[in-house]
Design a protein around this motif. Structure first.
Motif, PDB file in Angstrom:
ATOM      1  N   ASP A  48       2.382  -9.132  -4.613  1.00 59.79           N
ATOM      2  CA  ASP A  48       1.538  -9.614  -5.696  1.00 59.79           C
ATOM      3  C   ASP A  48       0.571  -8.529  -6.153  1.00 59.79           C
ATOM      4  OD1 ASP A  48       2.411 -12.428  -5.488  1.00 59.79           O
ATOM      5  OD2 ASP A  48       1.436 -12.289  -3.536  1.00 59.79           O
ATOM      6  N   LEU A  49       0.420  -7.497  -5.305  1.00 64.82           N
ATOM      7  CA  LEU A  49      -0.536  -6.446  -5.585  1.00 64.82           C
ATOM      8  C   LEU A  49      -0.035  -5.137  -4.983  1.00 64.82           C
ATOM      9  CD1 LEU A  49      -3.410  -5.578  -6.571  1.00 64.82           C
ATOM     10  CD2 LEU A  49      -4.221  -6.177  -4.276  1.00 64.82           C
ATOM     11  N   ILE A  50      -0.136  -4.062  -5.734  1.00 65.13           N
ATOM     12  CA  ILE A  50       0.166  -2.721  -5.234  1.00 65.13           C
ATOM     13  C   ILE A  50      -1.150  -1.955  -5.209  1.00 65.13           C
ATOM     14  CG2 ILE A  50       1.378  -0.546  -5.659  1.00 65.13           C
ATOM     15  CD1 ILE A  50       3.466  -2.188  -7.263  1.00 65.13           C
ATOM     16  N   VAL A  51      -1.450  -1.336  -4.081  1.00 64.28           N
ATOM     17  CA  VAL A  51      -2.636  -0.497  -3.954  1.00 64.28           C
ATOM     18  C   VAL A  51      -2.156   0.938  -3.828  1.00 64.28           C
ATOM     19  CG1 VAL A  51      -4.727  -0.002  -2.620  1.00 64.28           C
ATOM     20  CG2 VAL A  51      -3.896  -2.365  -2.814  1.00 64.28           C
ATOM     21  N   ILE A  52      -2.636   1.792  -4.720  1.00 65.43           N
ATOM     22  CA  ILE A  52      -2.161   3.173  -4.782  1.00 65.43           C
ATOM     23  C   ILE A  52      -3.359   4.092  -5.032  1.00 65.43           C
ATOM     24  CG2 ILE A  52      -1.669   3.080  -7.264  1.00 65.43           C
ATOM     25  CD1 ILE A  52       0.905   4.702  -6.663  1.00 65.43           C
ATOM     26  N   GLY A  53      -3.263   5.309  -4.555  1.00 63.60           N
ATOM     27  CA  GLY A  53      -4.333   6.277  -4.767  1.00 63.60           C
ATOM     28  C   GLY A  53      -4.094   7.102  -6.013  1.00 63.60           C
ATOM     29  N   ALA A  54      -5.194   7.595  -6.571  1.00 65.42           N
ATOM     30  CA  ALA A  54      -5.124   8.525  -7.700  1.00 65.42           C
ATOM     31  C   ALA A  54      -5.514   9.891  -7.164  1.00 65.42           C
ATOM     32  CB  ALA A  54      -6.087   8.101  -8.799  1.00 65.42           C
ATOM     33  N   HIS A  55      -4.845  10.915  -7.624  1.00 72.69           N
ATOM     34  CA  HIS A  55      -5.223  12.247  -7.150  1.00 72.69           C
ATOM     35  C   HIS A  55      -6.616  12.578  -7.665  1.00 72.69           C
ATOM     36  CE1 HIS A  55      -3.789  13.291 -11.170  1.00 72.69           C
ATOM     37  NE2 HIS A  55      -4.470  14.410 -11.060  1.00 72.69           N
ATOM     38  N   LYS A  56      -7.276  13.490  -6.982  1.00 73.24           N
ATOM     39  CA  LYS A  56      -8.628  13.871  -7.388  1.00 73.24           C
ATOM     40  C   LYS A  56      -8.564  14.655  -8.694  1.00 73.24           C
ATOM     41  CE  LYS A  56     -10.436  14.093  -2.742  1.00 73.24           C
ATOM     42  NZ  LYS A  56     -11.035  14.917  -1.711  1.00 73.24           N
ATOM     43  N   PRO A  57      -9.289  14.200  -9.682  1.00 69.13           N
ATOM     44  CA  PRO A  57      -9.245  14.914 -10.954  1.00 69.13           C
ATOM     45  C   PRO A  57      -9.987  16.244 -10.878  1.00 69.13           C
ATOM     46  CG  PRO A  57     -10.788  13.095 -11.077  1.00 69.13           C
ATOM     47  CD  PRO A  57     -10.106  13.002  -9.733  1.00 69.13           C
ATOM     48  N   GLU A  58      -9.451  17.230 -11.564  1.00 65.04           N
ATOM     49  CA  GLU A  58     -10.128  18.509 -11.708  1.00 65.04           C
ATOM     50  C   GLU A  58     -10.840  18.480 -13.052  1.00 65.04           C
ATOM     51  OE1 GLU A  58      -7.160  21.513 -11.204  1.00 65.04           O
ATOM     52  OE2 GLU A  58      -6.533  20.715  -9.287  1.00 65.04           O
ATOM     53  N   LEU A  59     -11.553  19.528 -13.371  1.00 63.13           N
ATOM     54  CA  LEU A  59     -12.301  19.555 -14.633  1.00 63.13           C
ATOM     55  C   LEU A  59     -11.427  19.315 -15.849  1.00 63.13           C
ATOM     56  CD1 LEU A  59     -14.755  22.499 -13.976  1.00 63.13           C
ATOM     57  CD2 LEU A  59     -15.297  20.065 -14.098  1.00 63.13           C
ATOM     58  N   THR A  60     -10.205  19.832 -15.805  1.00 64.94           N
ATOM     59  CA  THR A  60      -9.325  19.695 -16.967  1.00 64.94           C
ATOM     60  C   THR A  60      -8.379  18.507 -16.865  1.00 64.94           C
ATOM     61  OG1 THR A  60      -7.712  21.165 -15.956  1.00 64.94           O
ATOM     62  CG2 THR A  60      -9.368  22.175 -17.401  1.00 64.94           C
ATOM     63  N   ASP A  61      -8.497  17.720 -15.797  1.00 65.70           N
ATOM     64  CA  ASP A  61      -7.525  16.663 -15.561  1.00 65.70           C
ATOM     65  C   ASP A  61      -8.224  15.367 -15.188  1.00 65.70           C
ATOM     66  OD1 ASP A  61      -5.290  15.176 -15.010  1.00 65.70           O
ATOM     67  OD2 ASP A  61      -4.843  16.163 -13.120  1.00 65.70           O
ATOM     68  N   TYR A  62      -8.425  14.499 -16.160  1.00 66.73           N
ATOM     69  CA  TYR A  62      -9.053  13.218 -15.880  1.00 66.73           C
ATOM     70  C   TYR A  62      -8.076  12.067 -16.025  1.00 66.73           C
ATOM     71  CZ  TYR A  62     -13.502  15.449 -15.435  1.00 66.73           C
ATOM     72  OH  TYR A  62     -14.520  16.235 -14.985  1.00 66.73           O
ATOM     73  N   LEU A  63      -6.816  12.358 -15.812  1.00 68.38           N
ATOM     74  CA  LEU A  63      -5.784  11.336 -15.891  1.00 68.38           C
ATOM     75  C   LEU A  63      -5.336  10.950 -14.492  1.00 68.38           C
ATOM     76  CD1 LEU A  63      -3.617  12.940 -18.701  1.00 68.38           C
ATOM     77  CD2 LEU A  63      -5.329  11.136 -18.945  1.00 68.38           C
ATOM     78  N   CYS A  94       0.851  -1.179   0.000  1.00 70.18           N
ATOM     79  CA  CYS A  94       0.000   0.000   0.000  1.00 70.18           C
ATOM     80  C   CYS A  94       0.894   1.239   0.000  1.00 70.18           C
ATOM     81  CB  CYS A  94      -0.889  -0.013   1.241  1.00 70.18           C
ATOM     82  SG  CYS A  94      -1.923   1.442   1.426  1.00 70.18           S
ATOM     83  N   ALA A  95       0.814   2.032  -1.059  1.00 66.06           N
ATOM     84  CA  ALA A  95       1.625   3.247  -1.184  1.00 66.06           C
ATOM     85  C   ALA A  95       0.807   4.444  -0.720  1.00 66.06           C
ATOM     86  CB  ALA A  95       2.068   3.428  -2.630  1.00 66.06           C
ATOM     87  N   LEU A  96       1.324   5.146   0.289  1.00 67.48           N
ATOM     88  CA  LEU A  96       0.617   6.292   0.875  1.00 67.48           C
ATOM     89  C   LEU A  96       1.418   7.569   0.698  1.00 67.48           C
ATOM     90  CD1 LEU A  96      -0.527   4.606   4.207  1.00 67.48           C
ATOM     91  CD2 LEU A  96      -1.875   4.929   2.115  1.00 67.48           C
ATOM     92  N   GLU A  97       0.720   8.680   0.486  1.00 72.45           N
ATOM     93  CA  GLU A  97       1.381   9.973   0.317  1.00 72.45           C
ATOM     94  C   GLU A  97       1.580  10.712   1.630  1.00 72.45           C
ATOM     95  OE1 GLU A  97      -0.439  12.453  -2.614  1.00 72.45           O
ATOM     96  OE2 GLU A  97      -0.469  10.861  -4.102  1.00 72.45           O
ATOM     97  N   LEU A  98       0.758  10.412   2.633  1.00 71.76           N
ATOM     98  CA  LEU A  98       0.790  11.092   3.929  1.00 71.76           C
ATOM     99  C   LEU A  98       0.614  12.603   3.789  1.00 71.76           C
ATOM    100  CD1 LEU A  98       3.650   9.184   5.798  1.00 71.76           C
ATOM    101  CD2 LEU A  98       1.181   8.788   5.913  1.00 71.76           C
ATOM    102  N   LYS A 111      -8.602   6.095   2.793  1.00 74.06           N
ATOM    103  CA  LYS A 111      -9.366   5.289   1.847  1.00 74.06           C
ATOM    104  C   LYS A 111      -8.481   4.228   1.193  1.00 74.06           C
ATOM    105  CE  LYS A 111     -12.619   6.131  -1.923  1.00 74.06           C
ATOM    106  NZ  LYS A 111     -13.179   7.155  -2.804  1.00 74.06           N
ATOM    107  N   VAL A 112      -7.281   4.622   0.781  1.00 74.64           N
ATOM    108  CA  VAL A 112      -6.342   3.692   0.146  1.00 74.64           C
ATOM    109  C   VAL A 112      -5.923   2.605   1.138  1.00 74.64           C
ATOM    110  CG1 VAL A 112      -4.027   3.481  -0.876  1.00 74.64           C
ATOM    111  CG2 VAL A 112      -5.504   5.394  -1.522  1.00 74.64           C
TER     112      VAL A 112
END
Length: 143
Positions: A108-123, A7-11, A19-20
């Motif tokens: 066997d598995l990496i769990v990582i969070g995605a940053h919250k997308p803004e209107l112009t950023d859905y990546l 589990c990769a956390l940003e802190l 949530k992650v």
């Protein structure tokens, strides 16, 4: 079936890490897998930037990150579950260190969070995208 979940956390103090971590713990629990949590600190190395920091800054930063990992895991998972978790702090580029830790731990598995997308950023964020692209194991992205 997973034997080890990383589990990769940003802190960064927002609810995403909780949530992650919750999702990673749930997935590890399903398979009876070892749960490892990692946070990656930036590496200033030999660059001119490192000259602005005291010599003991890096060691103090590692200790503080480890303390924050411990505290978050205790709050989210409880004392008993936290006692079984491996807490890791690495230094370097986030995606590279996450992949190195996963490889060394045999994840066997990496769990990582995605940053919250803004209107112009859905990546995905750049680190999550790179982990997905270069990982030799499955990656689960939590939004």
């Amino acid at each position: 079936m997973s034997k080890s979940v990383l589990c990769a956390l940003e802190l960064n103090g927002d609810a995403t890490d909780r949530k992650v971590l919750t999702e990673a713990a749930r997935m590890a629990e399903l398979d009876g897998a070892q749960l490892d949590v990692v946070n990656v600190l930036p590496d200033f190395g030999e660059s001119w930037v490192s000259g602005f920091f005291e010599e003991h800054h890096h060691e103090r930063a590692i200790k503080e990150a480890n303390d924050r990992l411990q505290t978050l895991c205790k709050e989210v998972l409880g004392e008993d579950r936290n006692a079984k978790v491996r807490h890791l702090v690495a230094t370097g580029k986030a995606y590279q260190e996450i992949l190195k830790v996963a490889d060394k731990a045999g994840s066997d598995l990496i769990v990582i969070g995605a940053h919250k997308p803004e209107l112009t950023d859905y990546l995905l964020g750049p680190n999550a995208a790179r982990v997905i692209r270069h990982s030799s194991c499955s990656v689960y992205v939590v939004r």
